[in-house]
Design a protein around this motif. Structure first.
Motif: not given
Length: 376
Positions: A79-82, A99-104, A170-171, A212-223
């Motif tokens: 959320a901070r990054s967005l 406005i955000e679409a979210s599961s919570g 649009d996260q 979203t897939g954002g965390t896995s993308a961040t971790i994998a790219r950083y690796v």
């Protein structure tokens, strides 16, 4: 009033309803960015907890506890990054709703940041979202717009943005690009910094679930950027299409049902999900996810949400493979949010019964593995 239109392309189109060179707007923007950055500056890093495993295995299992963020979940970082991304792009404007679409959980965190900078916030969520999450969104000054069909959250969010002249965050499109994956104290950099003094400082595996897939993308790219040998695994719950999309290479796969594991799993392949960055995926039964969070409480006295259980189940399976192969090393997964948001779900036997979920064999499998080192 200007309008905003955002679809699957992820390209906002807004009428020029304010002069972005106007000194009053620039002053508002500078103050909004300062407030969001100050939140990060006030926050200490999240803890890296150790899950107890038999010493003779020579394997260490860690959980990065993202539930200790000010809004209680991994989504606080997103959320901070967005918000910074939207502000610096000129999409978030004074007096106009976000406005955000979210599961919570993302909505809880975005409601917090919207209140911080003084703009209205509307969360578009499935009606099945836990009552505690809706309470937290409203506590932070947000408004909940509930829908009966989970797959309609995108269109409803875009429509509300158009009707109000607001910004659809649009996260699911922007998660993978709003975060600086090269570093800047992102979650991946934080993990490696905290692992420096451990006996196996470079994890063999990092396990990260996907909403979203954002965390896995961040971790994998950083690796890859840092040239580590760590592999990244993404577990997927039932009623989610990420696993099928990854295994088939088909970006058009979809699921007719919503995920029972809140915060992860999606009915479509989200734009922020980056299959090519991921080394492995696992399909995890929902009952196994619930069994794992209950095992976590027994092991370290902490309750967590179902998405944490999905990741922990997969991490334990990876540990079992390492034990069977005689390999040593470390595995890291995440505590995504606290269990007190789900007392009426994952910690309720009545809810399990109503959903037809039997966690008994999965709990027995975890207990047997931890006692014998052999996965049943």
């Amino acid at each position: 009033m200007g309008t905003t239109d955002q679809g699957r392309t992820g390209k906002p189109v807004a009428t020029v309803d304010i002069d972005r060179s106007d000194p009053e707007y620039r002053a508002w923007l500078k103050e909004a960015v300062r407030r969001v950055q100050a939140d990060a500056n006030r926050s200490a890093d999240t803890h890296l907890l150790q899950f107890p495993l038999p010493e003779q295995w020579g394997i260490d299992l860690y959980l990065k506890d993202e539930s200790t963020h000010p809004t209680g979940s991994l989504k606080h970082r997103l959320a901070r990054s967005l918000f910074l991304y939207g502000l610096c792009n000129g999409w978030i404007r004074p007096g106009r709703p976000v406005i955000e679409a979210s599961s919570g959980s993302t909505a809880v965190s975005e409601a917090y940041f919207a209140k911080l900078i003084g703009v209205p916030f509307i969360a578009v969520m499935p009606r099945t979202t836990s009552r505690e999450k809706t309470r937290l969104i409203e506590f932070h000054g947000g408004r909940c717009h509930l829908v009966d069909e989970p797959g309609t959250v995108y269109e409803v969010s875009a429509r509300l943005a158009a009707e109000t002249g607001g910004h659809y965050m649009d996260q699911f499109t922007y998660a993978e690009r709003a975060t600086d994956w090269r570093g800047n104290n992102n979650i991946a950099e934080s993990i490696y910094q905290q692992m420096r003094r451990e006996r196996y400082p470079e994890p063999a595996w990092i396990v990260a679930t996907a909403g979203t897939g954002g965390t896995s993308a961040t971790i994998a790219r950083y690796v890859r950027y840092m040239q580590y040998d760590t592999l990244v695994c993404v577990p997927d719950p039932e009623n989610s299409c990420f696993f099928e999309g990854w295994t088939t290479g088909d970006p058009g796969v979809s699921s007719d049902s919503g995920s029972r594991i809140e915060g992860i799993g999606r009915p479509r392949m989200e734009p922020s999900f980056v299959p090519g960055a991921i080394d492995r995926m696992m399909k995890v039964p929902d009952a196994a996810s619930v069994a794992a969070v209950r095992a976590l409480e027994r092991a370290i006295g902490r309750r967590a949400g179902g998405s944490t259980g999905t990741g922990l189940w997969s991490a334990l399976k990876i540990v079992s493979e390492m034990v069977a192969e005689g390999r040593t090393g470390s595995v890291v997964t995440l505590i995504c949010d606290p269990g007190d948001r789900y007392l009426d779900k994952y910690y309720s036997d009545a809810w399990l019964s109503s959903e037809g979920l039997d966690i008994t064999p999965y709990s027995a499998a975890i207990d047997s593995f931890l006692a014998t080192g052999v996965w049943p």
